[in-house]
Design an enzyme around this catalytic site. Structure first.
Site, mmCIF file in Angstrom:
data_model
loop_
_atom_site.group_PDB
_atom_site.id
_atom_site.type_symbol
_atom_site.label_atom_id
_atom_site.label_comp_id
_atom_site.label_asym_id
_atom_site.label_seq_id
_atom_site.Cartn_x
_atom_site.Cartn_y
_atom_site.Cartn_z
ATOM 1 N N CYS A 128 45.736 23.386 60.486
ATOM 2 C CA CYS A 128 44.563 22.687 60.052
ATOM 3 C C CYS A 128 44.417 22.904 58.481
ATOM 4 C CB CYS A 128 43.410 23.279 60.716
ATOM 5 S SG CYS A 128 43.360 22.894 62.312
ATOM 6 N N ASP B 64 33.364 44.218 18.660
ATOM 7 C CA ASP B 64 32.825 43.418 17.379
ATOM 8 C C ASP B 64 31.713 43.906 17.070
ATOM 9 O OD1 ASP B 64 32.462 41.274 16.029
ATOM 10 O OD2 ASP B 64 31.233 40.391 17.335
ATOM 11 N N ASP C 143 35.014 35.476 19.107
ATOM 12 C CA ASP C 143 36.107 36.734 19.520
ATOM 13 C C ASP C 143 37.090 36.155 20.400
ATOM 14 O OD1 ASP C 143 34.784 38.449 17.531
ATOM 15 O OD2 ASP C 143 33.363 38.488 19.087
#
Length: 808
Positions: A101, A503, A699
């Site tokens: 199926c 960062d 970033d």
């Protein structure tokens, strides 16, 4: 299928002469139960998918309501969410009975015009279809599924729970039947054992054999049907698996006993029945543990109410949350949760945003502010305008990502799969060798029971569960803490990291900088601020927002500039009536050939320089406060043995000023996004395994260059699609928890695998030596699975995430 069979050629149901619908297809007369099945048969044969009828197996028939599509285009549009390739629709398909199926639906949908990708999960019957909305629609996709006899339904929490409950009830009924009949069978077996030692009339013994066969038959063929069907699928697909081992063991014991019942000899019906019963008991425990592990997703979705109150002029109507469209005006009373992401347009109120941001204190929301789905309106009636549908709201997307992560395999799982593929055939050979050996030795040990014990004890259920169960529990527990792993591979890699790069703005700092000084080269302070605000007013960068906020606070008059171009990590270029405007870093302006006078007064602060054409206008200084938890977070990372680096586009002086307050291993300022990515690439070349933590906007190259990219989104969804690891709450403490959880998950996966392998290595020789009865083997096999599941569930305990835990 022949005309005399009177069985529907499509659904397989028996039909009477009055019900029969005949059709001559491809030169062969076919019988169908209805026109719907005839149409479905034509669709599949015309599409070249008639191989489906040879592949399919298991139950016959169609779900109630087959061939009907009860959902309109407008309603289904509420469940469509944007996708990088176009659009995406997730839904449940009723009527899936076997792997064929799934095969036929994926093939059929994949050939529909506009469908880019179709994937179905056989385990939960959920479909995910990516499509081009300019060429097809959700309603057409539903129609394509419905036309071949399956029943598509939109995916919702209630429907998912309804399906899980149906499965649990079906398994419980099979287990209850097996347990009840097995207890009866054990009574007959005890009588036979007693007769074996004390003597029993042959006729009475035969009667007990008949009773045993009658009781064992439904246990094997009804309660054990999932294993028999799974074993048959293994054989048909040429991929031997654990179901095949169980089926072979059960059928060998049952078949031999049935033969002995009529031909004379000892019977082992109790063995066949108890194997099924014990393994079903193990599956019940396993299913309960899976539901507990996956409950985090439902809890997330449950936060958003299922209904919303829509305003049409002065009229109010209660509608399903899935019917809310972008732009609809909604009314939310105190004590109610917001159904979708929205913007406040009327009234002011306090909102509990803890489920989304982790903020423990209520937040005051006024007109213009955003509110997220699932957050709680605390104090006053407000009117909000929907900015996303329920399917696209932040909380629904988070839940979807968690679910997708739990389906992604860890690399170690692929290794285990390859081992299992070799392990099962090897066990079958060992079982055969055991049977032949004990037949040749002619001792008291039954060759059949020894071989059955080998088959059952070696079933690699624990091996197959070891990794996915740990991944399931770990990702679910992480989601409840606001940590999203994008898959088992990310979870595994996070546990092996050696270096964390950060960062600065918005990551180690709060991301809410404030203006400290303004040094205009010409004119006044306000003129310089107004000039910078012209370019910055369309930017979402924290520095830009701080500049614009200050300009507005001073009630400065400025007009947004046209043709603004963002240069990530450097600044902005814009066209103004006065000329070409540049706002950004010192390096950015110098690269444009603009002369900037030196000044020692600027050292240590974040600088935003402004130039109009080639004329330098001045500099604006800003300062961003350090996150209160930053120092503790970095200290905990150091305790975990991880190096830390600061990579920032700010000046080296500003970077050093921040680094003086933090235990950082290395500090690098004045980096562009490309420089950050290059630094990470160089670190990886030195065999460092790098995690980059950023805001997910500027970033992106660095996040992509790292083995694991982590974005802190703080209740916004800007980085949900682009990061491997997402912290939905702006708290660096969550980063430490994520690393600890990943390390603990790696350890538990190893423990699970060690247990699964050790169990097989110890038990297999005992079984082959005839020292382990099949019933004991089944109990041990079920127990091993429960041990693996229980061990994995320990990942959900909070005390395992104490930062002071040192894991190497």
């Amino acid at each position: 299928m022949t005309p005399d069979s009177m069985v529907c050629a499509h659904c397989g149901l028996s039909i009477t002469a009055t019900e029969r619908v005949r059709g001559r297809i491809a030169g062969i007369d076919q019988d169908f139960c209805c026109q719907g099945c005839r149409g479905a048969f034509l669709i599949l044969t015309d599409a070249g998918l008639d191989d489906f009828y040879r592949r399919r197996e298991g139950e016959i028939g169609l779900p109630a309501g087959a061939y009907e599509n009860a959902y309109g285009e407008d309603y289904l549009a509420n469940f469509v969410r944007p996708d990088p390739d176009g659009a995406q629709l997730c839904f449940i398909v009723d009527g899936i009975r076997c792997a064929a199926c799934v095969w036929v639906l994926e093939k059929l949908l994949g050939r529909c015009d506009g469908v880019l990708e179709a994937r179905l999960n056989y385990g939960n019957h959920r479909a995910r279809v990516k499509f081009d909305p300019t060429r097809t629609s959700a309603a057409r996709i539903f129609s394509a599924v419905a036309r071949i006899g399956y029943l598509p339904r939109p995916l919702s929490v209630d429907q998912g729970e309804e399906r899980a409950e149906r499965e649990r009830r079906a398994l419980l009924i099979r287990f209850g039947t097996a347990l009840f009949l097995s207890m009866q069978l054990m009574g007959y077996s005890l009588a036979l054992y007693a007769g074996y030692f004390q003597g029993m009339d042959a006729q009475a013994k035969q009667i007990f054999h008949y009773f045993s066969a009658a009781v064992a038959t439904p246990v094997v063929f009804y309660s054990g049907a999932p294993f028999l069907q799974g074993g048959w699928r293994n054989l048909r697909n040429g991929v031997p698996g654990m179901d095949l081992l169980i089926a072979m063991g059960v059928l060998a014991a049952y078949g031999t006993s049935l033969y002995a019942t009529f031909a004379g000899g000892e019977v082992y019906f109790d063995t066949a029945a108890m194997i099924v019963t014990l393994i079903l008991a193990g599956r019940l425990f396993e299913g309960a543990a899976r539901r507990r592990a996956a409950a985090g997703i439902d809890l997330l979705l449950r936060l958003a109410p299922q209904t919303a109150r829509r305003l049409l002029g002065e009229q109010r109507e209660e509608i399903s949350a899935s019917q809310v469209r972008c732009g609809d005006l909604l009314e939310v009373r105190p004590g109610e949760r917001f159904a979708v992401d929205a913007q406040v347009v009327g009234g002011e109120t306090e909102v509990d945003e803890a489920p989304v941001t982790g903020e423990p204190l209520p937040v005051w929301r006024r007109p213009g502010d955003q509110v997220a789905a699932g957050t709680l309106n605390l104090s006053a009636l407000v009117r909000v305008r929907a900015t996303a549908t329920a399917a696209n709201s932040f909380i629904a997307r988070v839940a979807q990502l968690v679910e997708e992560a739990q389906m992604r395999r860890a690399p170690i799982q692929r290794l285990v799969d390859r081992i299992c593929a070799l392990f099962v055939p090897a066990v079958m050979v060992l079982a055969l060798a055991t049977f032949l050996f004990w037949s040749w030795r002619a001792t008291e040990i039954s060759p059949l029971l020894a071989a059955v014990a080998v088959l059952v004890i070696a079933c690699p259920c624990a091996l197959g569960l070891a990794t996915p169960m740990a991944v399931l529990v770990a990702t679910g527990a992480a989601a409840r803490r606001g940590i999203l792993f994008r898959g088992g591979d990310i979870l595994e890699m996070t546990g092996r990291l050696t270096l964390v790069a950060f960062d600065k703005t918005g990551t180690l700092t709060l991301g809410r900088p404030r203006l400290t000084d303004v040094y205009p080269a010409h004119g006044s302070v306000d003129e310089l601020l107004a000039l910078a605000a012209q370019a910055e007013c369309g930017s979402s960068h924290p520095l830009a927002q701080a500049l614009v906020a200050e300009a507005r606070r001073r009630r400065l008059d400025f007009t947004p500039a046209q043709n603004v171009r963002t240069l990530p990590g450097r600044g902005l270029e814009a066209t103004t009536p006065q000329g070409s405007l540049r706002v950004g870093s010192e390096a950015f302006l110098r690269q444009a050939g603009i002369d900037i006078p030196p000044s020692t007064a600027l050292e240590g602060a974040t600088q935003v320089h402004v130039a109009l054409d080639a004329d330098y206008q001045g500099v604006i200084l800003l300062e961003d406060a350090l996150r209160p938890e930053a120092a503790a977070c970095l200290q905990q990372l150091h305790t975990l043995g991880l190096s830390q680096a600061l990579l920032t586009g700010d000046s080296p002086q500003a970077a050093q000023r921040l680094a003086a307050k933090l235990p950082l291993s290395s500090v690098h300022g004045g980096l562009s996004p490309a420089d950050k990515a290059a630094w990470i690439t160089a670190a990886r070349a030195e065999r460092e395994r790098v995690l980059m933590v950023g805001d997910g906007i500027n970033d992106a190259p660095a996040l992509a260059a790292a083995q694991v990219g982590c974005a802190m989104v703080g209740g916004t969804d800007i980085a949900l699609e682009n990061s491997d690891l997402v912290l939905t709450r702006p708290d660096l403490g969550r980063l430490v928890e994520a690393l600890l959880l990943a390390r603990r998950a790696r350890i538990l996966i190893r423990q699970n695998l060690l247990w699964a392998f050790a169990y097989n290595l110890l038990a297999l020789p005992l079984a082959a030596a005839g020292q382990l009865a099949p019933v004991h083997a089944a109990a041990a096999m079920a127990l091993s699975s429960i041990c693996v599941v229980g061990n994995s569930l320990r990942l959900g305990r909070k005390e395992l995430l104490r930062p002071e835990i040192r894991v190497n």
